[in-house]
Scaffold this active site. Structure first.
Site, PDB file in Angstrom:
ATOM      1  N   LYS A 203       1.868  -2.589   6.383  1.00 37.21           N
ATOM      2  CA  LYS A 203       2.150  -2.424   5.182  1.00 37.21           C
ATOM      3  C   LYS A 203       3.677  -1.769   5.124  1.00 37.21           C
ATOM      4  CE  LYS A 203      -1.594  -3.885   2.990  1.00 37.21           C
ATOM      5  NZ  LYS A 203      -1.666  -5.022   2.480  1.00 37.21           N
TER       6      LYS A 203
ATOM      7  N   TYR B 216      -2.803  -0.247  10.060  1.00 37.93           N
ATOM      8  CA  TYR B 216      -2.445  -0.788   8.977  1.00 37.93           C
ATOM      9  C   TYR B 216      -1.301  -0.255   8.216  1.00 37.93           C
ATOM     10  CZ  TYR B 216      -3.870  -1.035   3.875  1.00 37.93           C
ATOM     11  OH  TYR B 216      -3.841  -1.281   2.536  1.00 37.93           O
TER      12      TYR B 216
ATOM     13  N   SER C 180       0.959  -1.063  -0.095  1.00 38.08           N
ATOM     14  CA  SER C 180       0.113   0.079  -0.084  1.00 38.08           C
ATOM     15  C   SER C 180       0.800   1.306  -0.061  1.00 38.08           C
ATOM     16  CB  SER C 180      -0.657   0.022   1.199  1.00 38.08           C
ATOM     17  OG  SER C 180      -1.424   1.103   1.240  1.00 38.08           O
TER      18      SER C 180
END
Length: 281
Positions: A162, A158, A145
């Site tokens: 990532k 998150y 990401s």
């Protein structure tokens, strides 16, 4: 269309998170290239529907219920895939959002890291040794990401997952070069704003104009795999590649120039960032 050397008829592609979104679109591309495809996802109607939809297209697609955070499930996934033929492509795509910021509960952090990071670790450690020991081309693709590179404030769990996945995939690439001289390659897919099930979960029912579809991401991935790219940095309908690169270079400059962390959003550097982005070239 020219494909990556690992994408050949008669071999097997494994796609985690294959029941929807980018994973499903990628599985469709691998199947269209003549590969046997195993889609792995949590058991339930979505996995069954994905298998039926792909099989309706005339391809041979197998569904394997899998929780990527469970190593035993990944071992079972490998056995199911190898029963079909030699595994030449592994796409570690399963992912989830975190939510709640830095002080989200432990359960949010653990679930996010166990899916987004440990899922990829399990896939790498379970599938890569056989690919390394073999003699055929192979490819391991991890879906990362942009948030794992620029780290925008908000979904901290998150971002951390990532960012760690980026480091994992970069290290994997180096090891594969050393051990296979590039016969087996690693790739970091970095989607832009993409309309997927995660977007729908936030209450967005129709694809926003700014977003790419999962199919566009899969097409771009196949093109850049064929070109041999490690970083497959996808644009979308709002942000082009040049803008992404400038933002990422600014983020790297925080370390090189000893700016405050995440200076792009720091009040003392906001004007400088805007001026930097407005510069041509």
């Amino acid at each position: 269309m020219t494909h990556h050397p690992a994408i050949v008829p008669g071999t097997v592609a494994v796609v985690t998170g294959g029941a929807s979104g980018i994973g499903l679109a990628a599985a469709r591309r691998f199947a269209a290239a003549g590969m046997q495809v195993v889609i792995a996802d949590l058991p339930g109607p979505a996995l069954d529907a994905a298998q039926q939809a792909l099989s309706t297209d005339g391809h041979t697609v197998h569904a394997q219920p899998t929780d990527v955070s469970c190593r035993a499930d990944i071992v079972a996934l490998r056995a199911a895939a190898q029963a079909l033929g030699p595994v030449s492509v592994v796409m570690s795509n399963a992912g989830r959002e975190g939510g709640g910021g830095l002080f989200a509960g432990e359960e949010v952090w653990r679930a996010t890291l166990e899916t987004n990071l440990w899922g990829a670790i399990h896939c790498t450690q379970v599938f890569a040794p056989d690919m390394i020991a073999g003699s055929a081309p192979g490819a391991i693709i991890c879906t990362g990401s942009k948030q794992g590179i620029t780290l925008p404030p908000g979904d901290t769990a998150y971002n951390v997952s990532k960012a760690a996945l980026k480091a994992l995939t970069e290290s994997l690439s180096h090891d594969l070069v050393q051990q296979t001289a590039g016969r087996v390659s690693a790739h970091l897919l970095i989607p832009g704003f993409t309309f997927t099930g995660l977007t729908r979960a936030r209450g967005v029912e129709e694809k926003p104009e700014a977003a790419w579809s999962a199919e566009q991401v899969a097409d771009y991935m196949m093109e850049r795999l064929a070109a041999g790219d490690f970083y497959i940095l996808c644009p979308d309908n709002e942000v082009d590649t040049a803008t992404d690169r400038k933002r990422m270079l600014w983020a790297a400059g925080d370390v090189a120039e000893n700016r405050p962390a995440l200076s792009r959003w720091h009040p003392d550097h906001a004007d400088a960032f805007r001026a930097y982005m407005a510069e041509e070239g």
